[in-house]
Design a protein around this motif. Structure first.
Motif, mmCIF file in Angstrom:
data_model
loop_
_atom_site.group_PDB
_atom_site.id
_atom_site.type_symbol
_atom_site.label_atom_id
_atom_site.label_comp_id
_atom_site.label_asym_id
_atom_site.label_seq_id
_atom_site.Cartn_x
_atom_site.Cartn_y
_atom_site.Cartn_z
ATOM 1 N N LEU A 1 19.697 40.776 -2.801
ATOM 2 C CA LEU A 1 20.371 41.309 -1.530
ATOM 3 C C LEU A 1 21.262 42.681 -1.633
ATOM 4 C CD1 LEU A 1 22.592 38.103 -0.915
ATOM 5 C CD2 LEU A 1 20.615 38.792 0.315
ATOM 6 N N ALA A 2 20.885 43.424 -2.816
ATOM 7 C CA ALA A 2 21.275 44.904 -3.208
ATOM 8 C C ALA A 2 20.796 45.720 -2.261
ATOM 9 C CB ALA A 2 21.101 45.086 -4.623
ATOM 10 N N ALA A 3 21.973 46.545 -1.473
ATOM 11 C CA ALA A 3 21.384 47.243 -0.325
ATOM 12 C C ALA A 3 22.544 48.553 -0.577
ATOM 13 C CB ALA A 3 21.495 46.681 0.789
ATOM 14 N N ALA B 1 27.736 40.783 -3.749
ATOM 15 C CA ALA B 1 26.134 40.671 -4.031
ATOM 16 C C ALA B 1 25.322 41.848 -3.526
ATOM 17 C CB ALA B 1 25.609 39.201 -3.582
ATOM 18 N N VAL B 2 25.708 42.150 -2.220
ATOM 19 C CA VAL B 2 24.937 43.193 -1.478
ATOM 20 C C VAL B 2 25.587 44.676 -2.183
ATOM 21 C CG1 VAL B 2 24.665 44.649 0.480
ATOM 22 C CG2 VAL B 2 24.817 42.152 0.564
ATOM 23 N N HIS B 3 26.804 44.824 -2.487
ATOM 24 C CA HIS B 3 27.248 46.055 -3.120
ATOM 25 C C HIS B 3 26.856 47.215 -2.570
ATOM 26 C CE1 HIS B 3 29.624 47.808 -6.409
ATOM 27 N NE2 HIS B 3 28.509 48.799 -6.829
ATOM 28 N N PRO B 4 27.109 47.395 -1.193
ATOM 29 C CA PRO B 4 26.677 48.591 -0.439
ATOM 30 C C PRO B 4 27.554 49.752 -0.483
ATOM 31 C CG PRO B 4 27.933 47.094 1.164
ATOM 32 C CD PRO B 4 27.908 46.276 -0.248
ATOM 33 N N THR C 1 17.900 51.082 0.289
ATOM 34 C CA THR C 1 17.816 49.749 0.946
ATOM 35 C C THR C 1 18.913 49.687 2.116
ATOM 36 O OG1 THR C 1 16.789 48.765 -0.875
ATOM 37 C CG2 THR C 1 17.589 47.412 0.625
ATOM 38 N N LEU C 2 18.186 49.119 3.193
ATOM 39 C CA LEU C 2 18.991 48.714 4.495
ATOM 40 C C LEU C 2 19.035 47.257 4.660
ATOM 41 C CD1 LEU C 2 17.610 51.710 5.206
ATOM 42 C CD2 LEU C 2 19.449 51.737 6.890
ATOM 43 N N LEU C 3 20.134 46.730 4.813
ATOM 44 C CA LEU C 3 19.975 45.209 5.061
ATOM 45 C C LEU C 3 20.661 44.898 6.365
ATOM 46 C CD1 LEU C 3 19.487 42.465 3.515
ATOM 47 C CD2 LEU C 3 21.980 42.368 2.879
ATOM 48 N N VAL D 1 17.309 37.450 8.231
ATOM 49 C CA VAL D 1 17.827 38.490 7.404
ATOM 50 C C VAL D 1 16.724 39.297 6.953
ATOM 51 C CG1 VAL D 1 19.178 39.010 5.170
ATOM 52 C CG2 VAL D 1 19.661 37.038 6.747
ATOM 53 N N MET D 2 16.812 40.561 7.248
ATOM 54 C CA MET D 2 15.687 41.586 6.989
ATOM 55 C C MET D 2 16.228 42.823 5.973
ATOM 56 S SD MET D 2 13.243 43.644 9.366
ATOM 57 C CE MET D 2 12.400 42.267 9.815
ATOM 58 N N ALA D 3 15.328 43.146 5.113
ATOM 59 C CA ALA D 3 15.672 44.370 4.250
ATOM 60 C C ALA D 3 14.494 45.335 4.294
ATOM 61 C CB ALA D 3 15.813 43.922 2.920
ATOM 62 N N LEU D 4 14.969 46.549 4.483
ATOM 63 C CA LEU D 4 13.974 47.798 4.618
ATOM 64 C C LEU D 4 14.287 48.667 3.409
ATOM 65 C CD1 LEU D 4 14.343 48.735 8.351
ATOM 66 C CD2 LEU D 4 12.861 47.369 7.391
ATOM 67 N N SER D 5 13.283 48.743 2.471
ATOM 68 C CA SER D 5 13.381 49.585 1.289
ATOM 69 C C SER D 5 12.447 50.781 1.236
ATOM 70 C CB SER D 5 13.155 48.703 0.006
ATOM 71 O OG SER D 5 14.175 47.672 0.078
ATOM 72 N N TYR D 6 13.021 51.751 0.909
ATOM 73 C CA TYR D 6 12.318 53.396 0.975
ATOM 74 C C TYR D 6 12.999 54.029 -0.152
ATOM 75 C CZ TYR D 6 9.655 57.367 2.788
ATOM 76 O OH TYR D 6 8.941 58.412 2.833
ATOM 77 N N GLY D 7 12.159 54.615 -1.108
ATOM 78 C CA GLY D 7 12.398 55.253 -2.294
ATOM 79 C C GLY D 7 13.885 54.124 -2.967
ATOM 80 N N ARG D 8 14.835 54.807 -2.936
ATOM 81 C CA ARG D 8 15.927 54.326 -3.839
ATOM 82 C C ARG D 8 16.856 53.719 -2.758
ATOM 83 N NH1 ARG D 8 18.304 57.822 -8.427
ATOM 84 N NH2 ARG D 8 19.649 55.719 -8.501
#
Length: 705
Positions: free
Chosen positions: A609-611, A632-635, A587-589, A578-585
């Protein structure tokens, strides 16, 4: 002539919907195919899926088919593989027995045209017939004196070409080649043999009217580009060679036998050079390949395969209907020549720097390349044409032409500089993060281009059955279309074939620097082949789980949230990385094929997990995307990667309803094609291949549809 009954599901062809893709649907339509059916092998206690219920013998098709079958049986009886497969392809147009390894040997050396009946082979047959009839015309001096020799010989050549094409079947490439040969034969009949460009234009017009959409066909483009450049190039070569043997006063100097032989050899090599130059931009566009060795390989192998094997093979096929022993002898010679050609093709393919991969040029770049080629072909040779000094009008005209060429060169050079600057910026200095969820059928594949130049692939797609390789057909074309020739990170979420099989081609062709896994393995032989490929590429292997420290790649925070340390279940969806990428505001999960159990473990471990964008786990299966996980992710948006009309019936209706209840915009790759997210420090743009931009509005907690 068979009438058949088939029991199978009708499928209407469609493209996956990826940037840089091959337009499969349009290609089928150009062949006259509007729908397809897949028929499996017969099953016990079930009626056959395909059966012959009637037969008729339509003339002359039935007679031609009997001839084809007779010739095919004759070839198979007297030759072994691969010679029998090559001779079937060259004599009766049956390419079904040519396997991938044999095809690759010729394709990588720029000689794939030798395994299909093309203008080269029809041209050889027509040329042999022309000279045979022309020689026979010596018995009729009265007709020769009236100028009938060449028209009659051209008629014989056209007849031979038509007969060869009839036996070879009605492939589009064969019909196209036949039209080109017949156009030139007609030009000879009406005394316009020197009007080669006009003959070529006539052939193009006939093909476009007879086969609408032909200009989009790869074979059409390669054929006409190569012939046009050869015609113009050989005019330039001939002019250059003649000037070497002309005195300053315009008088022709005496030629020795050595000079004549040298001219033939140089001209033969020049033809190969012009053909390579004429097809290079299109070969890069369609095949991402440049075969440097083709200049030598074609010059050596074409006479062996295209002339020797074809002529002896046709002679053997004709003789077989009359006298079998000499027919077998001729076929043996043809088979030996084919064997020699195959050996040389494989040998040339092993030369250092024999061929190289190249990025996909844009249509503008192809136009710029051909612009420079045509300028060179049409430029004068050291004031050729201004023979007599003092002809003011001729000198002025030549001056104007040179000025016009300089303007065109300046325009092309400026366009090339602007184009190169644009791509250099995009590949090395673009500050945005781009993530593209490719449409790979029933599987996952996402291309991540970090700010700067580094590239990561998260899964590579893959088919559970069949030989279709999404790594070669989908992932690689996308990378090449974006001028990506090197991949820094290959990330396998878990070892299911629909997630990793496409990586094998990528590992062989994009020299990945690192190979990331979650620690799980697989007994699948394909996975073992992937491990061998990444090790052969010199890739560093890295294990990533919840205990791995965060990384920063191009200002993007890369966090591995799962699996939990110590998890080694083979082929367990809940052991997915499970990988998360965050840039600025933003996030991609990426949760792989995580199921409800793994989702609850992540929530219990208090993983962040928020993304903004969620790659939906397990293709939208009802075993995943639990209510607690979605909450939990609330995409803002969820991307579902799945196959069109897949046999698993993904996505589950209740999963789609669950995302809708949470006000999440669900994007399906089977409907929208590839989904791309362009992320900057303070903005997000989301768009799909088929649907265009997906509007997102800014809210305090992030981006929402």
């Amino acid at each position: 002539g068979d009438k058949i009954r088939i029991t199978a599901r009708i499928r209407f062809p469609r493209d996956d919907g990826n940037p840089g893709q091959f337009d499969y649907r349009a290609w089928l339509l150009r062949q006259g195919i509007a729908a397809t059916m897949f028929v499996g092998p017969p099953k016990a206690k079930l009626p056959p899926a395909i059966s012959v219920i009637a037969h008729r013998d339509p003339l002359p098709a039935a007679m031609i088919e009997k001839i084809r079958k007779h010739i095919g049986a004759f070839i198979d009886t007297n030759l072994h593989y691969p010679e029998n497969a090559e001779m079937r392809a060259l004599i009766i147009g049956d390419r079904g027995s040519v396997d991938e390894s044999l095809r690759q040997s010729f394709a990588l050396t720029g000689m794939a045209h030798l395994l299909v009946i093309s203008g080269l082979h029809l041209g050889f047959v027509a040329a042999v017939a022309f000279f045979a009839v022309r020689l026979a015309m010596g018995l009729f001096p009265a007709l020769m004196a009236r100028g009938y020799a060449n028209p009659i010989a051209a008629t014989g050549a056209a007849t031979a070409a038509i007969a060869y094409a009839s036996i070879a079947g009605h492939h589009v490439s064969t019909i196209r080649a036949l039209v080109m040969v017949l156009s030139y034969a007609v030009s000879i009949m009406i005394g316009r043999a020197r009007e080669l460009v006009a003959s070529l234009a006539l052939a193009a017009l006939v093909i476009c009217f007879a086969l609408p959409g032909s200009t989009a066909d790869i074979g059409f483009q390669l054929s006409f580009a190569s012939v046009l450049v050869i015609v113009l190039g050989m005019r330039r070569f001939d002019s250059w060679w003649r000037r070497r043997h002309t005195s300053p006063f315009g008088l022709r100097m005496e030629l020795t036998r050595a000079n004549v032989i040298a001219e033939w050899i140089a001209g033969y090599v020049a033809v190969s050079f012009w053909a390579l130059l004429g097809t290079a931009p299109l070969t890069a566009l369609h095949f991402n390949q440049f075969s440097i060795v083709g200049l030598v390989a074609n010059a050596v192998v074409v006479p062996i395969m295209g002339f020797g094997a074809v002529i002896f093979g046709l002679g053997a096929a004709a003789m077989n209907f009359v006298w079998a022993p000499p027919a077998r002898a001729l076929l043996s010679v043809a088979g030996g020549l084919a064997h020699t050609g195959t050996y040389l093709a494989r040998w040339f393919a092993l030369w250092p720097f024999a061929w190289s991969r190249i990025f996909t040029p844009t249509i503008i770049e192809v136009a710029i390349a051909y612009g420079f080629v045509l300028l060179w072909l049409q430029s004068p040779l050291d004031r050729a044409g201004v023979r007599i000094m003092g002809e003011t009008q001729a000198i002025a005209s030549a001056t104007r032409r040179r000025a016009g060429r300089r303007i065109v060169v300046a325009i092309l050079a400026a366009a090339l500089v602007v184009d190169a600057a644009w791509w250099i910026y995009q590949r090395n200095f673009n500050p945005d993060l781009r993530v593209t969820f490719l449409s790979v059928g029933e599987g996952d594949a996402a291309v991540v281009r970090f700010p700067g130049s580094r590239v990561m692939l998260i899964d590579g797609g893959g088919s559970f059955f069949g030989a279709f390789d999404p790594g070669e057909r989908i992932v690689a074309p996308y990378l090449w279309a974006n001028k990506i020739m090197h991949v820094d990170y290959l990330v396998v979420s878990h070892p299911d074939r629909d997630h990793f099989a496409g990586f094998i081609f990528v590992a062989h062709n994009f020299t990945p620097s690192e190979f990331w896994t979650g620690g799980t393995s697989s007994p699948d032989k394909t996975y073992a082949a992937l491990i061998d490929a990444v090790r052969a590429a010199g890739s560093r292997e890295r294990r990533c789980d919840a205990s791995s420290p965060p990384m920063v790649i191009g200002d993007v925070a890369v966090r591995c949230l799962g699996p939990q340390p110590g998890v080694f279940q083979a082929k367990d969806n809940n052991a997915s990385m499970v990988m998360a990428l965050s840039y600025g505001r933003t996030t991609l999960l990426f949760p792989g094929d995580l199921e409800a159990k793994g989702e609850h473990e992540l929530i219990a471990a208090r993983a962040h997990l928020a993304a903004t964008i969620l790659k939906v786990p397990h293709h939208g299966s009802r075993t995943s995307s639990s209510d607690a996980f979605v909450e939990a992710v609330h995409p803002a948006a969820a991307v579902i990667s799945l196959g069109y009309l897949n046999r698993f019936h993904f996505p589950a209706p209740e999963v789609l309803s669950r995302y809708a209840e949470h006000h999440v915009r669900a994007l399906r790759t089977d409907e929208t094609g590839a989904v791309t997210a362009d992320v900057s420090i303070d903005s997000l743009r989301l768009w799909t291949f088929r649907g265009g931009e997906v509007r997102l509005e800014r809210r305090s907690e992030g981006f929402h549809p």
